[in-house]
Design an enzyme around this catalytic site. Structure first.
Site, PDB file in Angstrom:
ATOM      1  CE  LYS A 101       0.819   1.279   4.484  1.00  0.00           C
ATOM      2  NZ  LYS A 101       1.647   2.444   4.835  1.00  0.00           N
TER       3      LYS A 101
ATOM      4  CG  ASP B 122      -0.763  -0.025   8.463  1.00  0.00           C
ATOM      5  OD1 ASP B 122      -1.697   0.700   8.871  1.00  0.00           O
ATOM      6  OD2 ASP B 122       0.357   0.406   8.177  1.00  0.00           O
TER       7      ASP B 122
HETATM    8  O1  C5P Z   1      -0.414  -1.259  14.863  1.00  0.00           O
HETATM    9  P1  C5P Z   1       1.018  -1.470  14.501  1.00  0.00           P
HETATM   10  O2  C5P Z   1       1.644  -2.611  15.254  1.00  0.00           O
HETATM   11  O3  C5P Z   1       1.266  -1.547  13.039  1.00  0.00           O
HETATM   12  O4  C5P Z   1       1.766  -0.146  14.977  1.00  0.00           O
HETATM   13  C1  C5P Z   1       3.173  -0.079  15.089  1.00  0.00           C
HETATM   14  C2  C5P Z   1       3.525   1.119  15.958  1.00  0.00           C
HETATM   15  O5  C5P Z   1       3.141   2.337  15.292  1.00  0.00           O
HETATM   16  C3  C5P Z   1       2.767   1.164  17.290  1.00  0.00           C
HETATM   17  O6  C5P Z   1       3.447   0.457  18.272  1.00  0.00           O
HETATM   18  C4  C5P Z   1       2.699   2.642  17.582  1.00  0.00           C
HETATM   19  O7  C5P Z   1       3.918   3.086  18.141  1.00  0.00           O
HETATM   20  C5  C5P Z   1       2.618   3.270  16.214  1.00  0.00           C
HETATM   21  N1  C5P Z   1       1.210   3.592  15.815  1.00  0.00           N
HETATM   22  C6  C5P Z   1       0.569   4.656  16.432  1.00  0.00           C
HETATM   23  N2  C5P Z   1      -0.708   4.969  16.057  1.00  0.00           N
HETATM   24  C7  C5P Z   1      -1.341   4.264  15.092  1.00  0.00           C
HETATM   25  C8  C5P Z   1      -0.709   3.182  14.443  1.00  0.00           C
HETATM   26  C9  C5P Z   1       0.585   2.871  14.831  1.00  0.00           C
HETATM   27  O8  C5P Z   1       1.132   5.325  17.298  1.00  0.00           O
HETATM   28  N3  C5P Z   1      -2.587   4.591  14.741  1.00  0.00           N
END
Ligand code: C5P
Length: 312
Positions: A11, A151
């Site tokens: 993406k 994601d």
């Molecule tokens: O959800 P995911 O594991 O992909 O997110 C990775 C990191 O990105 C999280 O630990 C967080 O620090 C940050 N994040 C965030 N807000 C979001 C998505 C991700 O702060 N909406």
């Protein structure tokens, strides 16, 4: 079935509007996802050798290959891998217990801001569901995807969609025509969490995120010029602060005639929107020759989400 292969797209974020941190540490987002024709293939195979010792074998064994050995070597092959965690979630939800081997064939850059790890997890959800005959269906897989990461749901859906919440609540967006993209891949990745932390440091006054109506209109009208002007990524200043060299990459693409140039997601991949295929070819060649990135790849969007391409 003893083996299932799922093809899953990368993406690019057309708009990534980031609000202040929430109580749970995540950020409220308005995140316009657009699936592009750069694919990983995830093959899940029944581990036949495991039959006599099933209890002592791990449920999931991982292997990886890819376009770039350097990139593939940075994929974790232990239980922290999102694709392995996806398989464990499907097993827990469905009661499946037969060990599987998961092979990741990677073209999506690793830790590159194109959701490659999330794409692999989405593909593993679909493949394991089919291989184990779990019959969980789309809605349950979406639920498991949201549990795995912000994601992971989008690659299950593909096409173009706006994500709200922490990015996992998706609503499809109308997207007409075909958009041509060039991606400049960098050496090394950027951890998403570090980029969000840098965002909080340099943007302590972040407003609540809102969807840009000009972007929605450009997509619905298939207007590449208007889309190029509307592209936006609130995380870009944070990614540039951590990797100042990306400025040269963005400048090289703009100089080569890109209609829009942004850091993709949390970076360090840079994305350039081109007017047509010929323009994309030129941008890719100029950016590659500038030495401002490791390599360039071309792709188009939108494309459909994770789909089974082989199984027997
Ligand atoms: O959800 P995911 O594991 O992909 O997110 C990775 C990191 O990105 C999280 O630990 C967080 O620090 C940050 N994040 C965030 N807000 C979001 C998505 C991700 O702060 N909406």
């Amino acid at each position: 079935m003893t083996t299932v292969t799922v093809r899953v797209p990368a993406k690019v974020n057309l708009q990534l509007a980031v609000g202040p941190p929430r109580a749970d540490g995540f950020h409220g987002l308005v995140n316009v996802f657009h699936a592009v024709s750069l694919y990983d293939e995830v093959t899940v195979t029944t581990d036949l050798g495991a039959e006599p010792h099933a209890q002592r074998r791990p449920l999931v064994t991982l292997s990886v290959a890819g376009d770039s050995a350097e990139h593939a070597a940075r994929v974790p092959l232990d239980g922290s891998n999102l694709a392995a965690r996806a398989a464990h979630l499907v097993a827990r939800r469905s009661g499946a217990s037969h060990p599987v081997r998961i092979h990741l064939d990677k073209a999506i850059p690793v830790a590159g801001g194109m959701a490659g790890g999330s794409a692999d997890a989405a593909a593993a959800l679909v493949a394991c569901d089919a291989l184990w005959g779990a019959g969980l269906g789309r809605a349950a897989l979406m639920e498991l995807g949201a549990e795995l990461g912000s994601d992971v749901c989008f690659p299950l859906l593909g096409a173009t969609a706006v994500g709200t919440g922490r990015g996992e609540r998706l609503d499809p967006l109308d997207c007409r025509g075909r958009f041509h993209w060039v991606f400049a891949l960098a050496d090394g990745g950027l951890p998403t969490g570090s980029v969000f932390a840098e965002y909080d440091r340099i943007r302590p006054d972040a407003p609540d995120p809102a969807l840009d109506p000009a972007l929605v209109r450009a997509l619905a009208e298939g207007d590449a010029r208007a889309l190029g002007a509307a592209l936006g990524n609130d995380l870009e200043p944070a990614a540039l602060s951590l990797r100042p060299g990306l400025r040269h990459t963005l400048d090289a693409g703009r100089g080569a005639g890109a209609l829009g140039a942004i850091v993709s997601g949390s970076g360090p991949t840079c994305a350039f929107l081109a007017a047509d295929e010929g323009a994309a070819e030129k941008i890719a060649a100029v950016v590659a020759a500038s030495g401002a990135c490791a390599r360039t790849v071309r792709a188009h969007g939108e494309v459909p989400g994770a789909a089974i391409v082989a199984g027997h």
